[in-house]
Design a protein around this motif. Structure first.
Motif, PDB file in Angstrom:
ATOM      1  N   ILE A   4       0.849  -1.209   0.000  1.00 30.12           N
ATOM      2  CA  ILE A   4       0.000   0.000   0.000  1.00 30.12           C
ATOM      3  C   ILE A   4       0.874   1.245   0.000  1.00 30.12           C
ATOM      4  CG2 ILE A   4      -1.738   1.328   1.291  1.00 30.12           C
ATOM      5  CD1 ILE A   4      -2.693  -1.331  -0.151  1.00 30.12           C
ATOM      6  N   SER A   5       1.953   1.188   0.756  1.00 34.31           N
ATOM      7  CA  SER A   5       2.835   2.352   0.777  1.00 34.31           C
ATOM      8  C   SER A   5       3.431   2.591  -0.619  1.00 34.31           C
ATOM      9  CB  SER A   5       3.879   2.133   1.883  1.00 34.31           C
ATOM     10  OG  SER A   5       5.100   2.648   1.535  1.00 34.31           O
ATOM     11  N   ALA A   6       3.778   1.506  -1.335  1.00 39.43           N
ATOM     12  CA  ALA A   6       4.304   1.661  -2.704  1.00 39.43           C
ATOM     13  C   ALA A   6       3.226   2.224  -3.633  1.00 39.43           C
ATOM     14  CB  ALA A   6       4.803   0.305  -3.221  1.00 39.43           C
ATOM     15  N   ALA A   7       2.005   1.714  -3.496  1.00 38.19           N
ATOM     16  CA  ALA A   7       0.924   2.179  -4.384  1.00 38.19           C
ATOM     17  C   ALA A   7       0.625   3.657  -4.150  1.00 38.19           C
ATOM     18  CB  ALA A   7      -0.337   1.344  -4.150  1.00 38.19           C
ATOM     19  N   VAL A   8       0.653   4.087  -2.883  1.00 35.60           N
ATOM     20  CA  VAL A   8       0.356   5.498  -2.580  1.00 35.60           C
ATOM     21  C   VAL A   8       1.519   6.381  -3.021  1.00 35.60           C
ATOM     22  CG1 VAL A   8      -0.136   7.154  -0.714  1.00 35.60           C
ATOM     23  CG2 VAL A   8      -1.258   4.921  -0.730  1.00 35.60           C
ATOM     24  N   SER A   9       2.754   5.866  -2.948  1.00 33.87           N
ATOM     25  CA  SER A   9       3.884   6.667  -3.458  1.00 33.87           C
ATOM     26  C   SER A   9       3.756   6.861  -4.964  1.00 33.87           C
ATOM     27  CB  SER A   9       5.235   5.987  -3.223  1.00 33.87           C
ATOM     28  OG  SER A   9       5.408   5.697  -1.896  1.00 33.87           O
ATOM     29  N   ARG A  10       3.274   5.830  -5.654  1.00 33.10           N
ATOM     30  CA  ARG A  10       3.096   5.965  -7.108  1.00 33.10           C
ATOM     31  C   ARG A  10       2.003   6.973  -7.415  1.00 33.10           C
ATOM     32  NH1 ARG A  10       3.713   0.356  -7.150  1.00 33.10           N
ATOM     33  NH2 ARG A  10       1.461   0.002  -7.123  1.00 33.10           N
ATOM     34  N   GLU A  11       0.928   6.949  -6.631  1.00 30.49           N
ATOM     35  CA  GLU A  11      -0.193   7.861  -6.892  1.00 30.49           C
ATOM     36  C   GLU A  11      -0.863   8.209  -5.562  1.00 30.49           C
ATOM     37  OE1 GLU A  11      -4.513   8.190  -9.132  1.00 30.49           O
ATOM     38  OE2 GLU A  11      -3.785   6.289  -8.346  1.00 30.49           O
ATOM     39  N   GLN A  12      -0.721   9.449  -5.134  1.00 34.62           N
ATOM     40  CA  GLN A  12      -1.254   9.879  -3.839  1.00 34.62           C
ATOM     41  C   GLN A  12      -2.762   9.630  -3.718  1.00 34.62           C
ATOM     42  OE1 GLN A  12       0.478  12.317  -1.166  1.00 34.62           O
ATOM     43  NE2 GLN A  12       1.759  10.592  -1.745  1.00 34.62           N
ATOM     44  N   ARG A  13      -3.478   9.835  -4.814  1.00 34.76           N
ATOM     45  CA  ARG A  13      -4.940   9.698  -4.739  1.00 34.76           C
ATOM     46  C   ARG A  13      -5.364   8.292  -4.327  1.00 34.76           C
ATOM     47  NH1 ARG A  13      -9.461   9.978  -9.566  1.00 34.76           N
ATOM     48  NH2 ARG A  13     -11.245   9.751  -8.176  1.00 34.76           N
ATOM     49  N   MET A  14      -4.483   7.306  -4.570  1.00 37.67           N
ATOM     50  CA  MET A  14      -4.860   5.922  -4.266  1.00 37.67           C
ATOM     51  C   MET A  14      -5.222   5.756  -2.782  1.00 37.67           C
ATOM     52  SD  MET A  14      -5.673   3.097  -5.445  1.00 37.67           S
ATOM     53  CE  MET A  14      -5.248   3.353  -7.175  1.00 37.67           C
ATOM     54  N   ALA A  15      -4.632   6.574  -1.916  1.00 33.81           N
ATOM     55  CA  ALA A  15      -4.976   6.475  -0.490  1.00 33.81           C
ATOM     56  C   ALA A  15      -6.476   6.718  -0.309  1.00 33.81           C
ATOM     57  CB  ALA A  15      -4.167   7.488   0.320  1.00 33.81           C
ATOM     58  N   ALA A  16      -6.962   7.758  -0.971  1.00 33.21           N
ATOM     59  CA  ALA A  16      -8.392   8.085  -0.881  1.00 33.21           C
ATOM     60  C   ALA A  16      -9.238   6.948  -1.457  1.00 33.21           C
ATOM     61  CB  ALA A  16      -8.664   9.379  -1.644  1.00 33.21           C
ATOM     62  N   SER A  17      -8.813   6.451  -2.604  1.00 32.17           N
ATOM     63  CA  SER A  17      -9.609   5.424  -3.291  1.00 32.17           C
ATOM     64  C   SER A  17      -9.729   4.165  -2.434  1.00 32.17           C
ATOM     65  CB  SER A  17      -8.970   5.103  -4.645  1.00 32.17           C
ATOM     66  OG  SER A  17      -8.786   6.296  -5.389  1.00 32.17           O
ATOM     67  N   LEU A  18      -8.665   3.824  -1.707  1.00 32.10           N
ATOM     68  CA  LEU A  18      -8.686   2.596  -0.895  1.00 32.10           C
ATOM     69  C   LEU A  18      -9.542   2.754   0.365  1.00 32.10           C
ATOM     70  CD1 LEU A  18      -4.962   1.568  -1.351  1.00 32.10           C
ATOM     71  CD2 LEU A  18      -6.961   0.358  -2.265  1.00 32.10           C
ATOM     72  N   ILE A  19      -9.524   3.955   0.939  1.00 31.98           N
ATOM     73  CA  ILE A  19     -10.376   4.194   2.115  1.00 31.98           C
ATOM     74  C   ILE A  19     -11.852   4.096   1.694  1.00 31.98           C
ATOM     75  CG2 ILE A  19     -11.101   5.944   3.801  1.00 31.98           C
ATOM     76  CD1 ILE A  19      -8.141   6.897   3.817  1.00 31.98           C
ATOM     77  N   ARG A  20     -12.142   4.690   0.549  1.00 30.84           N
ATOM     78  CA  ARG A  20     -13.520   4.646   0.055  1.00 30.84           C
ATOM     79  C   ARG A  20     -13.964   3.217  -0.273  1.00 30.84           C
ATOM     80  NH1 ARG A  20     -15.960   6.709  -5.578  1.00 30.84           N
ATOM     81  NH2 ARG A  20     -18.096   7.143  -4.896  1.00 30.84           N
ATOM     82  N   LEU A  21     -13.035   2.428  -0.814  1.00 29.96           N
ATOM     83  CA  LEU A  21     -13.353   1.047  -1.181  1.00 29.96           C
ATOM     84  C   LEU A  21     -13.830   0.254   0.044  1.00 29.96           C
ATOM     85  CD1 LEU A  21     -13.213  -0.874  -3.645  1.00 29.96           C
ATOM     86  CD2 LEU A  21     -10.869  -1.440  -2.978  1.00 29.96           C
ATOM     87  N   HIS A  22     -13.184   0.458   1.169  1.00 39.27           N
ATOM     88  CA  HIS A  22     -13.571  -0.241   2.404  1.00 39.27           C
ATOM     89  C   HIS A  22     -14.985   0.191   2.833  1.00 39.27           C
ATOM     90  CE1 HIS A  22     -13.233  -2.327   6.154  1.00 39.27           C
ATOM     91  NE2 HIS A  22     -12.925  -1.285   6.893  1.00 39.27           N
ATOM     92  N   PHE A  23     -15.247   1.488   2.765  1.00 40.60           N
ATOM     93  CA  PHE A  23     -16.579   2.018   3.095  1.00 40.60           C
ATOM     94  C   PHE A  23     -17.641   1.373   2.191  1.00 40.60           C
ATOM     95  CE2 PHE A  23     -19.280   5.894   1.794  1.00 40.60           C
ATOM     96  CZ  PHE A  23     -20.291   5.628   2.705  1.00 40.60           C
ATOM     97  N   HIS A  24     -17.383   1.360   0.884  1.00 42.55           N
ATOM     98  CA  HIS A  24     -18.380   0.820  -0.047  1.00 42.55           C
ATOM     99  C   HIS A  24     -18.513  -0.693   0.091  1.00 42.55           C
ATOM    100  CE1 HIS A  24     -19.065   4.382  -2.987  1.00 42.55           C
ATOM    101  NE2 HIS A  24     -18.801   4.812  -1.770  1.00 42.55           N
ATOM    102  N   ASP A  25     -17.472  -1.352   0.583  1.00 44.88           N
ATOM    103  CA  ASP A  25     -17.607  -2.783   0.866  1.00 44.88           C
ATOM    104  C   ASP A  25     -18.513  -2.988   2.085  1.00 44.88           C
ATOM    105  OD1 ASP A  25     -17.254  -5.522   0.737  1.00 44.88           O
ATOM    106  OD2 ASP A  25     -15.410  -5.506   1.925  1.00 44.88           O
ATOM    107  N   CYS A  26     -18.190  -2.281   3.161  1.00 49.71           N
ATOM    108  CA  CYS A  26     -18.888  -2.516   4.437  1.00 49.71           C
ATOM    109  C   CYS A  26     -20.364  -2.146   4.409  1.00 49.71           C
ATOM    110  CB  CYS A  26     -18.194  -1.744   5.556  1.00 49.71           C
ATOM    111  SG  CYS A  26     -16.543  -2.373   5.908  1.00 49.71           S
TER     112      CYS A  26
END
Ligand code: HEM
Length: 321
Positions: free
Chosen positions: A45-67
């Protein structure tokens, strides 16, 4: 004596029949079966967010939409099949929800270390926590042991995920149906301190002359972005928090006080209603926001997990085994 025996027997039967519903998540769930899981997820996750900062937001949202749809069971990750309309193409997710490739990549790494042990649902939950920490947000202890669903539901996604047009009372009842109170609603909405939205999601707001939007803020989105009333530019992106778009801080709440909430459902949290005082509190003291956010994420992560022998551990996240 007979009635006492009968009473004891009844209590025993009741507790046995309740065993599955008492299965608990635990932060040490993989300690013996896959001790490298958490560090592998964190690294990826740290590598993915370093590649693209927005990915942090997208992953937090993904958990919300899953739950919020069937509970935190990885259902959001399933592709449509000939017999099932999954959640990816639901109203709120189509052309919008992101991060699936990152989760698949993490899952492949974890599978190569411990095949068949770590669920996709848990990976999504841990990824959300690591994503928050990677952009300066809070961290928390993630409870583990969720299993993956065998199904997904576009209809449930359409019904259960809140909409950007929702009023405060609609948001409040949507969250309360998930056992989350108004404080949780405001704290969790603070995830909009990072990430972006499409013009599609704020066109009506920035093209209205509503009194709850700062006129210069509305003009710049309408004309400079542009997000005009004629329906063009749907995919144009604006940051939720124009001040510090990639940092997990409390400036989202300051923006609400300044009538610069990007989508309608943001601004209704500060519109003369019962949540104004919570927004003001988070503006005054960001540490309260950060700790409330972490606590609410833990609470959200507890939503109806599959445990024990329910569901399965998927081999890949987008299809059932
Ligand atoms: C309160 C009800 C909520 C509504 C109505 C809502 C709605 C939205 C909308 C419309 C977008 C932009 C989608 C697009 O235009 O493509 C969005 C993005 C986002 N949402 Fe929410 N949201 C809500 C709550 C939450 C919660 C509880 C979280 C997480 C805890 C969250 C995290 C995010 C993040 C981080 C983004 C940006 C994603 C990215 O840049 O990829 N939202 N939300």
């Amino acid at each position: 004596m007979a009635s006492r025996l009968c009473f004891t027997f009844t209590i025993l039967l009741m507790s046995l029949s309740c065993l599955p519903c008492h299965a608990q998540l635990s932060s040490t769930f993989y300690d013996r079966t896959c001790p490298s899981a958490l560090s592998t997820i964190r690294g990826a996750i740290s590598a993915a967010v370093s590649r693209e900062q927005r990915m942090a937001a997208s992953l937090i949202r993904l958990h919300f939409h899953d739950c919020f749809v069937q509970g935190c069971d990885g259902s959001v990750l399933l592709d449509d099949t000939s017999s099932m309309n999954g959640e990816k193409n639901s109203l709120n997710n189509a052309n919008s929800l992101r991060g699936f490739d990152v989760i698949e990549n993490v899952k492949a790494q974890v599978e190569s270390q411990c095949p068949g042990i770590v669920s996709c649902a848990d990976i999504v939950a841990v990824a959300a926590r690591d994503a928050s920490a990677a952009v300066g947000g809070p961290s928390w202890t993630v409870k583990l042991g969720r299993r993956d669903s065998l199904t997904a539901s576009r209809d449930l996604a359409d019904q259960n995920l809140p909409r950007f047009t929702n009023s405060l009372s609609e948001l409040t009842s949507s969250f309360s149906s998930k056992n989350l109170n108004q404080r949780d609603l405001v704290a969790l909405s603070g995830a909009h301190t990072i990430g972006q939205a499409r013009c599609f999601s704020f066109r009506d707001r920035v093209n209205s002359n509503a009194s709850d939007i700062d006129p210069e803020f509305a003009r710049s989105l309408r004309e400079d972005l542009p997000c005009p009333a004629d329906g063009s530019g749907n995919a144009n992106l604006a940051p939720f928090d124009a001040v510090t778009p990639n940092t997990f801080d409390n400036s989202y709440f300051r923006n609400l006080v300044d009538r610069k909430g990007l989508i309608q459902s943001d601004q209704v949290l500060f519109s003369g209603g019962s949540t104004d005082s919570i927004v003001n509190e988070y503006v005054r003291d960001s540490s309260i926001f950060l700790s409330d956010f972490a606590a609410a994420m833990v609470k959200m992560g507890d939503l109806n997990p599959l445990t024990g022998s329910q569901g399965e551990i998927r081999r890949v996240c987008n299809v059932v085994n």
